[in-house]
Design an enzyme around this catalytic site. Structure first.
Site, PDB file in Angstrom:
ATOM      1  N   GLU A   1       0.829  -1.217   0.000  1.00 35.65           N
ATOM      2  CA  GLU A   1       0.000   0.000   0.000  1.00 35.65           C
ATOM      3  C   GLU A   1       0.863   1.267   0.000  1.00 35.65           C
ATOM      4  OE1 GLU A   1      -2.525   0.522   3.424  1.00 35.65           O
ATOM      5  OE2 GLU A   1      -3.383   2.352   2.600  1.00 35.65           O
TER       6      GLU A   1
ATOM      7  N   ASP B   1      -0.718  -4.890   3.194  1.00 34.91           N
ATOM      8  CA  ASP B   1      -1.235  -3.696   3.870  1.00 34.91           C
ATOM      9  C   ASP B   1      -0.590  -3.700   5.255  1.00 34.91           C
ATOM     10  OD1 ASP B   1      -4.545  -2.203   4.192  1.00 34.91           O
ATOM     11  OD2 ASP B   1      -2.619  -1.645   5.074  1.00 34.91           O
TER      12      ASP B   1
ATOM     13  N   ILE C   1      -0.566  -1.606   7.831  1.00 37.40           N
ATOM     14  CA  ILE C   1      -1.549  -1.336   8.887  1.00 37.40           C
ATOM     15  C   ILE C   1      -2.879  -1.110   8.184  1.00 37.40           C
ATOM     16  CG2 ILE C   1      -2.350   0.155  10.746  1.00 37.40           C
ATOM     17  CD1 ILE C   1       0.499   0.867  11.405  1.00 37.40           C
ATOM     18  N   ASP C   2      -3.794  -2.051   8.351  1.00 34.91           N
ATOM     19  CA  ASP C   2      -5.151  -1.857   7.817  1.00 34.91           C
ATOM     20  C   ASP C   2      -5.981  -1.324   8.987  1.00 34.91           C
ATOM     21  OD1 ASP C   2      -7.048  -1.995   5.715  1.00 34.91           O
ATOM     22  OD2 ASP C   2      -7.997  -3.626   6.813  1.00 34.91           O
TER      23      ASP C   2
ATOM     24  N   THR D   1      -5.645   2.440   9.592  1.00 42.85           N
ATOM     25  CA  THR D   1      -4.727   3.487  10.061  1.00 42.85           C
ATOM     26  C   THR D   1      -5.464   4.577  10.836  1.00 42.85           C
ATOM     27  OG1 THR D   1      -3.171   3.079   8.263  1.00 42.85           O
ATOM     28  CG2 THR D   1      -3.031   5.228   9.324  1.00 42.85           C
TER      29      THR D   1
ATOM     30  N   ASP E   1      -6.244  -4.246   0.886  1.00 43.48           N
ATOM     31  CA  ASP E   1      -7.196  -4.298   2.007  1.00 43.48           C
ATOM     32  C   ASP E   1      -7.836  -5.667   2.146  1.00 43.48           C
ATOM     33  OD1 ASP E   1      -8.303  -1.003   1.096  1.00 43.48           O
ATOM     34  OD2 ASP E   1      -7.068  -1.548   2.823  1.00 43.48           O
TER      35      ASP E   1
HETATM   36  O1  LIG Z   1      -5.839   2.810   4.712  1.00 42.14           O
HETATM   37  P1  LIG Z   1      -6.018   1.555   5.518  1.00 42.14           P
HETATM   38  O2  LIG Z   1      -4.942   0.541   5.223  1.00 42.14           O
HETATM   39  O3  LIG Z   1      -6.243   1.833   6.940  1.00 42.14           O
HETATM   40  O4  LIG Z   1      -7.328   0.852   4.897  1.00 42.14           O
HETATM   41  C1  LIG Z   1      -8.647   1.330   5.162  1.00 42.14           C
HETATM   42  C2  LIG Z   1      -9.039   2.342   4.105  1.00 42.14           C
HETATM   43  O5  LIG Z   1      -8.179   3.455   4.170  1.00 42.14           O
HETATM   44  C3  LIG Z   1     -10.462   2.798   4.346  1.00 42.14           C
HETATM   45  O6  LIG Z   1     -10.815   3.700   3.314  1.00 42.14           O
HETATM   46  C4  LIG Z   1     -11.413   1.637   4.312  1.00 42.14           C
HETATM   47  O7  LIG Z   1     -12.678   2.058   4.608  1.00 42.14           O
HETATM   48  C5  LIG Z   1     -11.023   0.579   5.301  1.00 42.14           C
HETATM   49  O8  LIG Z   1     -11.170   1.077   6.589  1.00 42.14           O
HETATM   50  C6  LIG Z   1      -9.592   0.153   5.081  1.00 42.14           C
HETATM   51  O9  LIG Z   1      -9.258  -0.787   6.048  1.00 42.14           O
HETATM   52 MG   LIG Z   2      -6.112  -0.967   4.280  1.00 43.35          MG
HETATM   53 MG   LIG Z   3      -3.025   0.428   5.320  1.00 44.04          MG
END
Ligand SMILES: O=P(O)(O)O[C@H]1[C@H](O)[C@@H](O)[C@H](O)[C@H](O)[C@@H]1O
Ligand SMILES: [Mg+2]
Ligand SMILES: [Mg+2]
Length: 287
Positions: free
Chosen positions: A70, A90, A92-93, A95, A220
């Site tokens: 990412e 990813d 940190i999913d 963030t 994601d």
């Molecule tokens: O940017 P990160 O890696 O945190 O991923 C999240 C996305 O940013 C959000 O739009 C989306 O809605 C999800 O929350 C997704 O997990």
């Molecule tokens: Mg993500």
């Molecule tokens: Mg992320």
């Protein structure tokens, strides 16, 4: 090292678990936050550091492999899924959750060969939950087998979704009207944890019966898609076609009946494919 690691965990699990210590130690600290595609699309130094460490550790072991990360893509790296062995990461999913100390943050890693996912790992760091699946080998949570609920009746479903980083009128009105239409069916409930990967893993546990999202990215959901499939769930595009991790549209469900019903009810808003450069539809491939 997490409480969930064990002799059976392959190297990648250990990599993920080691990096989760980096995430957890930063979780309580003050964070410098940068914006990406919108005021709600955040990145921190920890996101970037975890991705760099994961990629260098894996590249060290498998120098010929390719990577889709990412934060590497956000930094301008070209995104292309080829037949080569590829790691989709990813770091940190969730963030936004990480910045706010909302306790749902995950590291998500999928591994593909010939564009087909071979295994996926989602580690929900604060919960200490390691979701894992290997193609044809079943899905597991901390070593215990996972099974989707098998629910066939939409009116008896808990549905998970995300209001992502989009803040334009078209995306917001589409997302909110989708939620309203589902609630009016009715469904039992709609939930959002703030991490697409952990959201989708709830379908594999049977704790939710469906997840849908428009606008997320391949990193994601690449890992959680195989986790749902190996738990006996269904994963497809929101238009009812075969799941395509680059399309930025997904439905994961307990059964084909529930997936089809959701596909009938929800609408998608236009957004670029992850692997499409400058498609000019407004929502760029990097948001
Ligand atoms: O940017 P990160 O890696 O945190 O991923 C999240 C996305 O940013 C959000 O739009 C989306 O809605 C999800 O929350 C997704 O997990
Ligand atoms: Mg993500
Ligand atoms: Mg992320």
């Amino acid at each position: 090292m997490s409480r969930t690691s064990g002799a059976h965990t392959p190297d990648t699990h250990l990599c993920v678990l080691l990096q989760s210590e980096v995430v957890l130690s930063a979780f309580q600290q003050h964070k410098e936050v940068k914006l990406k595609s919108s005021p709600a699309d955040l990145v921190t130094e920890t996101d970037q550091r975890v991705e760099k460490i994961l990629i260098s550790a894996i590249r060290n072991r498998y120098p010929q492999h390719r990577f889709i990360g990412e934060e590497s893509v956000a930094a301008g790296e070209h995104l292309e899924l080829t037949d080569s062995p590829t790691w989709i990461i990813d770091p940190i999913d969730g963030t936004v959750n990480f910045v706010h100390r909302f306790p749902f943050v995950a590291i998500s890693i999928a591994f593909t060969v010939n564009r087909q996912t071979q295994f996926g790992i989602v580690y929900s760091c604060v919960e200490d939950k390691l979701f894992y699946a290997q193609r044809g080998g079943g899905a597991f949570l901390n070593g215990e087998p996972l099974h989707a609920s098998g629910q066939q009746d939409i009116s008896r479903c808990v549905v998970v979704t995300e209001i992502g980083a989009e803040r334009d009128d078209v995306a917001l009105s589409t997302m909110t009207s989708n939620i309203r239409r589902l609630l009016q069916l009715p469904v039992h409930g709609v939930r959002a944890l703030g991490t697409a990967a952990v959201d989708m893993c709830q379908v594999a546990t049977g704790g939710a019966d469906a997840y849908y999202h428009i606008g997320m990215h391949c990193w994601d959901i690449a890992a959680s898609a195989i986790i749902v499939q190996e738990a006996g769930g269904v994963v497809m595009d929101t238009d009812g076609s075969e799941f395509d991790m680059m399309s930025r549209r997904v439905i994961a469900a307990s059964s084909a009946a529930v997936a089809d019903r959701i596909a009938q009810v929800i609408q998608a808003f236009p957004c670029c494919r992850d692997d499409e450069d400058n498609c000019g539809c407004g929502a760029t491939g990097v948001n």
